[in-house]
Design an enzyme around this catalytic site. Structure first.
Site, mmCIF file in Angstrom:
data_model
loop_
_atom_site.group_PDB
_atom_site.id
_atom_site.type_symbol
_atom_site.label_atom_id
_atom_site.label_comp_id
_atom_site.label_asym_id
_atom_site.label_seq_id
_atom_site.Cartn_x
_atom_site.Cartn_y
_atom_site.Cartn_z
ATOM 1 N N ARG A 117 4.611 -1.311 1.807
ATOM 2 C CA ARG A 117 4.317 -0.038 1.146
ATOM 3 C C ARG A 117 2.933 0.513 1.489
ATOM 4 N NH1 ARG A 117 7.977 -2.290 -1.221
ATOM 5 N NH2 ARG A 117 6.713 -4.080 -0.771
ATOM 6 N N THR A 118 1.915 -0.308 1.369
ATOM 7 C CA THR A 118 0.559 0.235 1.484
ATOM 8 C C THR A 118 0.322 0.766 2.898
ATOM 9 O OG1 THR A 118 -0.091 -1.409 -0.133
ATOM 10 C CG2 THR A 118 -1.862 -0.250 0.978
ATOM 11 N N ARG A 137 -6.825 -3.983 4.764
ATOM 12 C CA ARG A 137 -6.355 -5.045 3.849
ATOM 13 C C ARG A 137 -6.759 -6.383 4.451
ATOM 14 N NH1 ARG A 137 -0.444 -5.760 1.208
ATOM 15 N NH2 ARG A 137 -1.340 -4.136 -0.107
ATOM 16 N N HIS A 175 -7.052 -3.738 -5.698
ATOM 17 C CA HIS A 175 -6.109 -2.997 -4.860
ATOM 18 C C HIS A 175 -6.138 -1.555 -5.384
ATOM 19 C CE1 HIS A 175 -2.806 -1.813 -2.493
ATOM 20 N NE2 HIS A 175 -1.913 -2.737 -2.801
ATOM 21 N N LYS A 213 -9.345 -14.060 17.815
ATOM 22 C CA LYS A 213 -10.319 -14.652 18.761
ATOM 23 C C LYS A 213 -11.649 -14.912 18.075
ATOM 24 C CE LYS A 213 -8.461 -11.453 22.098
ATOM 25 N NZ LYS A 213 -8.872 -10.199 22.746
HETATM 26 N N1 CP Z 1 2.398 -2.777 -3.567
HETATM 27 C C1 CP Z 1 1.962 -3.250 -2.388
HETATM 28 O O1 CP Z 1 0.770 -3.442 -2.141
HETATM 29 O O2 CP Z 1 2.980 -3.497 -1.488
HETATM 30 P P1 CP Z 1 2.762 -4.040 -0.011
HETATM 31 O O3 CP Z 1 2.198 -5.427 -0.120
HETATM 32 O O4 CP Z 1 4.138 -3.997 0.610
HETATM 33 O O5 CP Z 1 1.796 -3.118 0.664
#
Ligand code: CP
Length: 306
Positions: A51-52, A101, A129, A80
């Site tokens: 999703r993100t 991320r 998040h 590396k």
């Molecule tokens: N909700 C969320 O962060 O989903 P993903 O881990 O798929 O990005």
């Protein structure tokens, strides 16, 4: 230049403006279709995501911009031994804005301090998040119309669930919000959140173990999965993973207007039979993630659409 590292980086007023912009984007997508022409978003994902990452990419494409990036540490020069700070210095000359991320807490903060472009924290370990929080807030704002005086149930892995930590931080800024924290003893919300956030701001909350004891009292139920990737051993994960399963029978105990949110991915904690219930809004919530990320990109790039 502004980054988004923590949900509290936006004031309540700035957040209100952002959510209104996201609502306008949802209502008038064509108005924004060329807003980011010539701009590039880099997505630097050292951890898995559906999703993100894809909603960020969809957001930039919907705005007429372009995307580049990597979807795992293995497919980048991190494999590396390259540091996050070196990577972001390089990415700064390839893109106009970056979503990152990383499994380590604080990685986005490190990136921001070596970046000449806005950095968005797309999840740093078990810490924060913030764009999931923006998604959650837009879902609540759009479907409930307000944040004040909501009774919010947070259920599941409240220890490792970074979306829960970010959502608590964001919601305590609205008057009258109360929490019921629903978790097994081993997955309780961390002490620093109870003491430094909830107690320090005198926010009413209860901690319970049984979901059935909380359901009748809630305006919102925020379900979370048990975070397998953050457990030190597999046996503990297996023991905990099916502790909560929201099913049709439990939904009978909940108010008719209670919303069920979940950041997704879901594992077993919400039975698929609940998906047809009009109170189950987690797939709609994922869709709101695109609108709010469009609004965020415009805001951080300081692009105004008349
Ligand atoms: N909700 C969320 O962060 O989903 P993903 O881990 O798929 O990005």
């Amino acid at each position: 230049m502004k980054h988004l590292l923590n949900p509290l980086d936006f004031t309540v007023t700035e957040l209100d403006t952002l959510l209104k912009l996201a609502n306008d984007i949802e209502s008038n997508p064509q108005k924004y279709a060329h807003a980011c022409e010539g701009k590039k978003l880099a997505t630097c994902f050292y951890e898995p995501s559906t999703r993100t990452r894809l909603s960020f990419e969809a957001a930039m494409l919907n705005l007429g911009g372009s995307v580049l990036g990597f979807s795992s540490a293995d497919s980048s020069s991190a494999a590396k031994g390259e540091s996050v700070s070196d990577t972001i210095r390089v990415i700064s000359s390839y893109a106009d804005i970056c979503a990152i991320r990383h499994p380590k807490e604080g990685a986005a903060l490190v990136a921001s301090s070596h970046s000449s472009i806005p950095v968005i924290n797309a999840g740093d370990g078990g810490h924060q998040h913030p764009t999931q929080t923006l998604t959650d807030l837009l879902t609540i704002y759009s479907l409930k119309g307000h944040f004040d005086h909501l009774k919010v149930g947070l259920c599941g892995d409240l220890k490792f669930g970074r979306t829960v930590h970010s959502l608590i931080d964001a919601l305590i800024r609205y008057p009258g919000v109360e929490f019921i924290l629903i978790s097994p003893e081993e997955l309780r919300v961390p002490g620093y959140i109870r003491e430094d956030v909830l107690d320090a701001h005198q926010i009413p909350y209860q901690e319970v173990e049984r979901l059935e004891d909380a359901l009748a009292h809630l305006d919102l139920l925020y379900m979370t999965r048990v975070q397998r990737e953050r457990f030190f051993n597999e046996e503990d994960y297996i023991r905990m993973k099916d502790f909560y399963i929201l099913d049709k029978a439990k939904m009978e105990l909940a108010p008719k207007d209670m919303l069920v949110l979940h950041p997704l991915p879901r594992v077993n904690e919400i039975s698929v039979e609940v998906d047809e219930d009009p109170r189950a809004v987690y797939f709609k919530q994922a869709q709101y993630g695109v609108y709010v990320r469009m609004a965020l990109i415009l805001t951080l790039l300081n692009i105004h659409v008349a």
